[in-house]
Design an enzyme around this catalytic site. Sequence first.
Site, short mmCIF file in Angstrom:
data_model
loop_
_atom_site.label_atom_id
_atom_site.label_comp_id
_atom_site.label_asym_id
_atom_site.label_seq_id
_atom_site.Cartn_x
_atom_site.Cartn_y
_atom_site.Cartn_z
CB CYS A 161 -0.78 -0.09 1.14
SG CYS A 161 -1.88 -1.48 1.26
CG HIS A 297 -2.07 4.50 5.21
ND1 HIS A 297 -2.02 4.21 4.05
CD2 HIS A 297 -2.02 3.16 5.74
CE1 HIS A 297 -2.05 2.90 3.58
NE2 HIS A 297 -2.07 2.32 4.73
CD GLU A 308 -1.96 8.06 9.20
OE1 GLU A 308 -1.44 8.65 8.39
OE2 GLU A 308 -3.00 7.06 9.03
CE LYS A 328 -5.84 4.40 2.29
NZ LYS A 328 -4.74 5.53 2.42
CG HIS A 333 -6.69 0.96 1.72
ND1 HIS A 333 -5.53 1.38 0.83
CD2 HIS A 333 -5.77 0.22 2.49
CE1 HIS A 333 -4.41 1.02 1.26
NE2 HIS A 333 -4.38 0.36 2.35
CG PHE A 390 -0.22 -6.11 4.23
CD1 PHE A 390 -0.67 -5.26 5.19
CD2 PHE A 390 -1.00 -6.95 3.65
CE1 PHE A 390 -1.95 -5.27 5.55
CE2 PHE A 390 -2.25 -7.23 3.96
CZ PHE A 390 -2.89 -6.26 4.88
#
Length: 411
Positions: A161, A297, A308, A328, A333, A390
Amino acid sequence: MRRVAVTGMGVVAATGNNIDHAWQNIINGQTGIDRISLFDPADINVKIAGEVKDLAAEHVLAAKDNRRISRFIKFALVASHEAVQMAGDNLITDPDRAGCSIGVGIGALADIENNSAKLTTGGQRKVSPFFIPYTIPNMATGLVAKQHQLRGINLAPTAACASGNQGIGEAYRVIQRGDCDVMVCGGAEAAISPVGVVGFANMKALSTRNVPAASCPFDKQRDGFVIGEGAGILVLEEWQHAQDRGAVIFAELIGYGCNGEAYHISAPRPDGVGMESCMRAALQDAHIDAVDYINAHGTSTPMNDRYETDAITRLFSAIDKMLVSSTKSMTGHCLGAAGGIEAVFTVLALRDGIAPPTINLQDPDGNLNYVPNSAIERQFTYALSNSFGFGGVNATLIFAAPNAQPQPSQR
């Protein structure tokens, strides 16, 4: 180091297939998330996604190619075409000094599934000879380079991502060090397929609420992300090159941070220590210590949003003056495309003086101003965009308004 201007933008997302449409829906808080239509989700427990709808690619692809080319490549081609058009005339005067860098996290899952099924049911002859070329992740940057005759450096970061932000960040480095004068860069992804959705669902990563409001970053009731797709592309250009041809400069890219957490295959380090380190690296690269807006994010997963928030709270001293939001909540996402799409929205926030909202936010889980449910008009000087992936890969970009006073090392 040479200064780097943003002179073109293009986007394909669930909220719209061009800058004007997508951005208007974003600042109006209009979600693009709905029931999955690319396949029948009746037999799985996740039935919603942020799909790209009604994509017209005829202006960039011949009819036969439109039938053959994988969905993520089409997204990249359409968004790149818009970005290059926006950048204006005389952009590419020396093709060997113009390059391309488009990150892709997964790529053509649907094509892999379909051709696997054809092999099983019909044998070797049923598998398309275009299957491999139009499935490999670097074909987005390969065909965009072909489309615009970009014969310089060609990159295809695959960093889950964070792929889109890496695509832009590495393009920024290419221009800074003088290897190219122009880079078309960003991210593209199309992983909404049965295997893609089920794979994420079985990890317990996806929301199972199955309503358009299921993507609710920073809300205490969040239960997972909503998968999306699309592409976001920037044209980056050496500052003087842009000025010499009279280009409109929308922003300056001034900072890039990237790191690895070396911790877990999917979970971030507790308390956002790796995220904090990545943002700090970008701030140091930009030679600033504060920003006005963060496009987070903000995935709507329990750990990411909390960590975050923790990282931002520790890193920045004036959080009461800073706006933080997650688009998002409207696009879903978009995995490898997320950084590209959100970089576009971050530049547009600087251009228009408006922070897009985090919609579906009823009960905030944190002490930041998450721009709940309605956009906030405010002039910004510096804006930051985060992408975390990831494997523990993090990437952060920092943009400045074009009239911002450059730091000594950026002159």
